[in-house]
Write a protein that holds these residues in place. Sequence first.
Motif, PDB file in Angstrom:
ATOM      1  N   ARG A  41       0.851  -1.192   0.000  1.00 51.77           N
ATOM      2  CA  ARG A  41       0.000   0.000   0.000  1.00 51.77           C
ATOM      3  C   ARG A  41       0.881   1.235   0.000  1.00 51.77           C
ATOM      4  O   ARG A  41       2.037   1.180   0.417  1.00 51.77           O
ATOM      5  CB  ARG A  41      -0.866   0.069   1.261  1.00 51.77           C
ATOM      6  CG  ARG A  41      -1.856  -1.038   1.492  1.00 51.77           C
ATOM      7  CD  ARG A  41      -2.533  -0.769   2.833  1.00 51.77           C
ATOM      8  NE  ARG A  41      -3.592  -1.704   3.168  1.00 51.77           N
ATOM      9  CZ  ARG A  41      -4.323  -1.624   4.271  1.00 51.77           C
ATOM     10  NH1 ARG A  41      -4.101  -0.640   5.143  1.00 51.77           N
ATOM     11  NH2 ARG A  41      -5.266  -2.509   4.519  1.00 51.77           N
ATOM     12  N   MET A  42       0.295   2.357  -0.432  1.00 53.44           N
ATOM     13  CA  MET A  42       0.960   3.635  -0.179  1.00 53.44           C
ATOM     14  C   MET A  42      -0.071   4.606   0.372  1.00 53.44           C
ATOM     15  O   MET A  42      -1.142   4.803  -0.197  1.00 53.44           O
ATOM     16  CB  MET A  42       1.649   4.184  -1.426  1.00 53.44           C
ATOM     17  CG  MET A  42       0.786   4.505  -2.598  1.00 53.44           C
ATOM     18  SD  MET A  42       1.827   5.076  -3.965  1.00 53.44           S
ATOM     19  CE  MET A  42       0.575   5.768  -5.053  1.00 53.44           C
ATOM     20  N   SER A  43       0.238   5.134   1.532  1.00 47.99           N
ATOM     21  CA  SER A  43      -0.656   6.110   2.154  1.00 47.99           C
ATOM     22  C   SER A  43      -0.565   7.421   1.386  1.00 47.99           C
ATOM     23  O   SER A  43       0.467   7.748   0.804  1.00 47.99           O
ATOM     24  CB  SER A  43      -0.270   6.323   3.621  1.00 47.99           C
ATOM     25  OG  SER A  43       1.072   6.744   3.733  1.00 47.99           O
ATOM     26  N   PHE A  44      -1.666   8.175   1.389  1.00 44.65           N
ATOM     27  CA  PHE A  44      -1.690   9.420   0.615  1.00 44.65           C
ATOM     28  C   PHE A  44      -2.477  10.472   1.373  1.00 44.65           C
ATOM     29  O   PHE A  44      -3.517  10.178   1.983  1.00 44.65           O
ATOM     30  CB  PHE A  44      -2.325   9.178  -0.759  1.00 44.65           C
ATOM     31  CG  PHE A  44      -1.745  10.048  -1.832  1.00 44.65           C
ATOM     32  CD1 PHE A  44      -0.538   9.719  -2.432  1.00 44.65           C
ATOM     33  CD2 PHE A  44      -2.389  11.201  -2.237  1.00 44.65           C
ATOM     34  CE1 PHE A  44       0.015  10.523  -3.419  1.00 44.65           C
ATOM     35  CE2 PHE A  44      -1.853  12.017  -3.222  1.00 44.65           C
ATOM     36  CZ  PHE A  44      -0.646  11.676  -3.821  1.00 44.65           C
ATOM     37  N   LEU A  45      -1.994  11.710   1.328  1.00 44.49           N
ATOM     38  CA  LEU A  45      -2.658  12.805   2.035  1.00 44.49           C
ATOM     39  C   LEU A  45      -4.005  13.126   1.426  1.00 44.49           C
ATOM     40  O   LEU A  45      -4.156  13.181   0.206  1.00 44.49           O
ATOM     41  CB  LEU A  45      -1.784  14.059   2.007  1.00 44.49           C
ATOM     42  CG  LEU A  45      -0.482  14.032   2.809  1.00 44.49           C
ATOM     43  CD1 LEU A  45       0.282  15.330   2.602  1.00 44.49           C
ATOM     44  CD2 LEU A  45      -0.764  13.812   4.289  1.00 44.49           C
ATOM     45  N   LYS A 150       6.265  12.437  -1.949  1.00 38.73           N
ATOM     46  CA  LYS A 150       5.488  12.530  -3.183  1.00 38.73           C
ATOM     47  C   LYS A 150       6.429  12.561  -4.382  1.00 38.73           C
ATOM     48  O   LYS A 150       7.408  13.309  -4.382  1.00 38.73           O
ATOM     49  CB  LYS A 150       4.607  13.782  -3.163  1.00 38.73           C
ATOM     50  CG  LYS A 150       3.689  13.928  -4.368  1.00 38.73           C
ATOM     51  CD  LYS A 150       2.845  15.193  -4.256  1.00 38.73           C
ATOM     52  CE  LYS A 150       1.934  15.359  -5.463  1.00 38.73           C
ATOM     53  NZ  LYS A 150       1.138  16.607  -5.393  1.00 38.73           N
ATOM     54  N   TYR A 151       6.119  11.758  -5.385  1.00 39.76           N
ATOM     55  CA  TYR A 151       6.947  11.682  -6.590  1.00 39.76           C
ATOM     56  C   TYR A 151       6.084  11.958  -7.816  1.00 39.76           C
ATOM     57  O   TYR A 151       4.854  11.809  -7.787  1.00 39.76           O
ATOM     58  CB  TYR A 151       7.591  10.298  -6.715  1.00 39.76           C
ATOM     59  CG  TYR A 151       8.684  10.049  -5.703  1.00 39.76           C
ATOM     60  CD1 TYR A 151      10.026  10.176  -6.053  1.00 39.76           C
ATOM     61  CD2 TYR A 151       8.374   9.711  -4.390  1.00 39.76           C
ATOM     62  CE1 TYR A 151      11.034   9.954  -5.127  1.00 39.76           C
ATOM     63  CE2 TYR A 151       9.363   9.490  -3.456  1.00 39.76           C
ATOM     64  CZ  TYR A 151      10.697   9.613  -3.826  1.00 39.76           C
ATOM     65  OH  TYR A 151      11.690   9.404  -2.898  1.00 39.76           O
ATOM     66  N   ASN A 154       4.117   8.609 -12.998  1.00 41.07           N
ATOM     67  CA  ASN A 154       4.847   7.830 -14.003  1.00 41.07           C
ATOM     68  C   ASN A 154       6.354   7.805 -13.786  1.00 41.07           C
ATOM     69  O   ASN A 154       7.089   7.296 -14.640  1.00 41.07           O
ATOM     70  CB  ASN A 154       4.554   8.324 -15.433  1.00 41.07           C
ATOM     71  CG  ASN A 154       3.243   7.788 -15.964  1.00 41.07           C
ATOM     72  OD1 ASN A 154       2.971   6.596 -15.856  1.00 41.07           O
ATOM     73  ND2 ASN A 154       2.423   8.671 -16.526  1.00 41.07           N
ATOM     74  N   SER A 155       6.821   8.344 -12.665  1.00 36.71           N
ATOM     75  CA  SER A 155       8.254   8.283 -12.374  1.00 36.71           C
ATOM     76  C   SER A 155       8.583   6.957 -11.705  1.00 36.71           C
ATOM     77  O   SER A 155       7.696   6.231 -11.251  1.00 36.71           O
ATOM     78  CB  SER A 155       8.669   9.436 -11.456  1.00 36.71           C
ATOM     79  OG  SER A 155       8.201   9.210 -10.131  1.00 36.71           O
ATOM     80  N   THR A 156       9.879   6.652 -11.620  1.00 37.45           N
ATOM     81  CA  THR A 156      10.299   5.398 -10.983  1.00 37.45           C
ATOM     82  C   THR A 156      10.161   5.447  -9.468  1.00 37.45           C
ATOM     83  O   THR A 156      10.343   4.426  -8.804  1.00 37.45           O
ATOM     84  CB  THR A 156      11.758   5.084 -11.340  1.00 37.45           C
ATOM     85  OG1 THR A 156      12.594   6.198 -10.975  1.00 37.45           O
ATOM     86  CG2 THR A 156      11.915   4.805 -12.831  1.00 37.45           C
ATOM     87  N   GLY A 157       9.841   6.611  -8.938  1.00 35.00           N
ATOM     88  CA  GLY A 157       9.639   6.711  -7.493  1.00 35.00           C
ATOM     89  C   GLY A 157       8.175   6.701  -7.095  1.00 35.00           C
ATOM     90  O   GLY A 157       7.857   6.662  -5.903  1.00 35.00           O
ATOM     91  N   GLU A 158       7.280   6.697  -8.091  1.00 32.09           N
ATOM     92  CA  GLU A 158       5.852   6.843  -7.794  1.00 32.09           C
ATOM     93  C   GLU A 158       5.342   5.770  -6.840  1.00 32.09           C
ATOM     94  O   GLU A 158       4.569   6.051  -5.926  1.00 32.09           O
ATOM     95  CB  GLU A 158       5.031   6.818  -9.084  1.00 32.09           C
ATOM     96  CG  GLU A 158       3.555   7.086  -8.855  1.00 32.09           C
ATOM     97  CD  GLU A 158       2.733   7.063 -10.132  1.00 32.09           C
ATOM     98  OE1 GLU A 158       1.584   7.554 -10.109  1.00 32.09           O
ATOM     99  OE2 GLU A 158       3.234   6.533 -11.150  1.00 32.09           O
TER     100      GLU A 158
END
Length: 450
Positions: A41-45, A150-151, A154-158
């Motif tokens: 998962r990735m938490s998001f604001l 936050k990245y 479509n970046s490799t850090g997304e």
Amino acid sequence: MKVGIDSIAFDFPKIFLPISTLAAHRHIETDKLTKGLGLHRMSFLDVHQDVVTLAANAALKLLKQNQINPKEISRIYVGTESGVDSSKPVASYVISLLEGQYGDGSFKNCDVVDLTFACIGAVDALHNCIDYIRLNPTKKAIVIATDNAKYDINSTGEYTQGAGSIAMLITSNPSILSFSNEVGVSTQGVFDFFKPRRYLTKEEVLLVNDNSEWHGVLENEIAIYKEQPVFDGQYSNQCYIKRITEAYEHFKTESHQQGKVYEHWENILLHLPYCFQGRRTFIEIFALENPELLELQTGETAKEKIKALAKSPEYSALVNSKIYPSEIASGQIGNIYTGSIFLGMLSTLCYHFAQNTDLASKKLGFIAYGSGSKSKVFEAEVAQNWKSAIAKVPLFDSLQTAQEIDFETYEKLHKKELLQAVIPPSNEFYLERIEHENPVLLGARYYKYC
């Protein structure tokens, strides 16, 4: 005299995007992210949240769960690389919000500041406050790690995104952990990951060759700041490995320890920009400490031998016993920059609490990293009554209450196109508005509690 962490509290977003959902929309094989990187998962604001609300909510929980009078707190030091202002620190917002709960002036004698050094800033804040308590053992301090990783889309850090805050009460004779005096350090100024100010001319922005005033900008140059970093993932990984290896060796020198220091650590806590980063990089230190085992591996080059060593039964056993507990929460929350190593610490303690492990007097090894770049290595001893303190921190239970969002909602939140909160604020601080009219308060951020 022992000095360290007496209590812990946290605040994370209440919404998350499943990594499998992101993988499907980005045409990435799900197993590459889940089994390869440990991400789930990735938490998001949410719309009403930022690093200030995260920090203030974590701090308020810390104060309430320990029934602390604000006058007892001499310092609130914040580690963050997601500041909302280039001058006014997050810490000053935090005390303002807390005074809304405890009364005007209730923190007027409290020293506050932000410390920024990428993902190691909260470790710097911790060491600063530890030193302060050693000199003033009757005082108490709070260290807060708060960040939004936050990245670009479509970046490799997304897929490594995340957000959260962890607040820690620092005292003498602490209930959870006491820290060593010795700290190993390695530093080098590099550009592996950074968040620069970027500049465009007015002609580039407005498509007019005219330096007329524009939104208060009189210069021909318009500065742009992005929350998303400029980074070179492969180079940053190389810097990470080099710094932690050098800091580990320096710690051995500073602490006058010889041999395999990590063997004395019940668990190893590393900065986790993604869940499996620790296990993927600690192999370098493991190889350095086990040259005879490395030599037995198949491969013609050192790199091939290290890759083989990473799959060995010996290293797998180390990962499962010493690193795995720190990864559990990371895979469910994502990267939280300055708070990542402390999330790993909390995950480890909560794991052992659930397992009813006897950790008292055991040592934990910390291997911190911040891009730019710096590593610190140090250790802590678990207190006798650590379980009673960790019992107050429902980390794993809280993860079960988070709400899944769909991909469309995620992208709208990322692009700041969503106007209404996914989950309306309740029993928490929230961002009410940002001033756009008053010329002497332009950009001022206003918060409320509901």
